[in-house]
Design a protein around this motif. Structure first.
Motif, short mmCIF file in Angstrom:
data_model
loop_
_atom_site.label_atom_id
_atom_site.label_comp_id
_atom_site.label_asym_id
_atom_site.label_seq_id
_atom_site.Cartn_x
_atom_site.Cartn_y
_atom_site.Cartn_z
N THR A 28 0.84 -1.20 0.00
CA THR A 28 0.00 0.00 0.00
C THR A 28 0.87 1.25 0.00
OG1 THR A 28 -0.08 0.08 2.42
CG2 THR A 28 -1.84 -1.14 1.30
N GLY A 29 0.25 2.38 -0.36
CA GLY A 29 0.91 3.68 -0.26
C GLY A 29 2.14 3.81 -1.12
N LYS A 49 -4.39 0.83 -4.50
CA LYS A 49 -3.85 0.85 -3.14
C LYS A 49 -2.45 1.47 -3.07
CE LYS A 49 -4.23 -3.16 -1.05
NZ LYS A 49 -4.21 -4.64 -0.90
N GLN A 103 11.73 8.15 6.85
CA GLN A 103 10.65 7.29 7.36
C GLN A 103 9.31 7.64 6.73
OE1 GLN A 103 10.82 7.69 11.67
NE2 GLN A 103 12.34 6.07 11.81
N SER A 104 9.29 7.77 5.40
CA SER A 104 8.06 8.16 4.72
C SER A 104 7.52 7.09 3.79
CB SER A 104 8.30 9.44 3.91
OG SER A 104 9.33 9.24 2.93
N VAL A 105 8.14 5.92 3.79
CA VAL A 105 7.73 4.84 2.89
C VAL A 105 6.78 3.89 3.62
CG1 VAL A 105 8.56 2.82 1.63
CG2 VAL A 105 9.78 5.00 1.44
N ASP A 106 5.67 3.56 2.97
CA ASP A 106 4.66 2.69 3.58
C ASP A 106 5.03 1.22 3.46
OD1 ASP A 106 2.34 4.69 4.15
OD2 ASP A 106 2.94 5.12 2.09
N THR A 107 5.66 0.84 2.34
CA THR A 107 5.95 -0.56 2.08
C THR A 107 7.34 -0.72 1.46
OG1 THR A 107 3.59 -0.94 1.60
CG2 THR A 107 5.13 -2.68 0.98
N LEU A 132 11.56 3.18 6.23
CA LEU A 132 10.20 2.69 6.48
C LEU A 132 9.55 3.45 7.63
CD1 LEU A 132 8.18 0.44 5.60
CD2 LEU A 132 9.16 -0.97 7.43
N LYS A 133 8.32 3.89 7.41
CA LYS A 133 7.62 4.64 8.46
C LYS A 133 7.15 3.70 9.57
CE LYS A 133 4.26 6.47 6.09
NZ LYS A 133 2.99 7.12 5.68
N GLY A 136 4.68 0.85 9.02
CA GLY A 136 4.86 0.39 7.65
C GLY A 136 5.20 -1.09 7.59
N GLN A 137 5.21 -1.65 6.38
CA GLN A 137 5.42 -3.08 6.25
C GLN A 137 6.61 -3.41 5.35
OE1 GLN A 137 1.97 -4.95 4.42
NE2 GLN A 137 1.58 -3.15 3.15
#
Length: 216
Positions: A28-29, A49, A103-107, A132-133, A136-137
């Motif tokens: 996502t994101g 998504k 830390q702005s990445v969702d995945t 990774l935020k 996040g995953q």
């Protein structure tokens, strides 16, 4: 390696299609694809998504293929939904500087990539910490060190030769164990490739890891 991937990219992608259909449906994101190669990952992303696809690929000879596949999937540089970074996974400061903020990445996605990157445990931890935020995953599909000692022995035997032939690829990295031991996850799911024989030198593990909301 770009010419090698021209020969092996599509068969390798096809071999893991069922796994990636399930795994990457979770993306996502803003998505970073670590070691994007020819951009096969983008074919599995849900455009409804995923808001942006960032392909991390240091080999610029692969970038045209990434653009072609991304455009077909609905991600373009003109619209701001595609970004191609010619950095290796270890170039953490450059990656962070290319993002809107740390830390702005969702995945984070890694598909058969952590077998080649330098200092993999350190590099992966830095990506999780700085890119990774929280919440996040991290989604991965990798061939890893077998739990069977007889298979692992052959993996260690062949790795020096395989590494020279295939751009640093190592057969004997316990990538799944390094990831499991990181103390940053809120939840962890690991599973194997369905139907894969235990004797396989390319023994795979798949995972979905969620970064703790308070992790920094």
């Amino acid at each position: 390696m770009a010419h090698v991937w021209t020969l092996f990219g599509n068969p390798t992608d096809e071999n893991g299609r069922d796994v990636k259909n399930i795994l990457l449906s979770n993306a996502t994101g803003v998505v970073i694809d670590i070691g994007a190669g020819h951009g096969h990952t983008v074919n599995y992303l849900d455009r409804q998504k995923v808001t942006k696809y960032i392909a991390l690929e240091p080999n610029t000879l692969m970038h045209d293929e990434i653009r072609k596949r991304s455009t077909t999937a609905g991600f373009t540089e003109a619209s701001g939904t595609l970004q191609i970074l010619s950095y290796g996974a270890e170039d953490i400061s450059l990656i962070v500087s290319a993002l809107e903020k740390p830390q702005s990445v969702d995945t984070l996605v890694s598909i058969l990539t952590l077998c080649t990157i330098p200092a993999p445990a350190i590099t992966t931890r830095a990506l999780v910490d700085q890119v990774l935020k929280p919440g996040g995953q991290f989604l991965f599909y990798e061939h890893v060190l077998s739990p069977r000692e007889d298979v692992a022995r052959w993996q260690r035997f062949w790795t020096p030769i395989w590494r020279r032939a295939f751009d640093g690829c190592c057969l004997d990295r316990p990538t799944h164990l390094w990831l499991k031991e990181m103390n940053v996850w809120d939840s962890k799911e690991f599973w194997g490739k369905e139907g894969e024989e235990e004797e396989n030198l390319f023994w795979h593990q798949v995972g979905k890891l969620i970064k703790a909301p308070q992790a920094s």
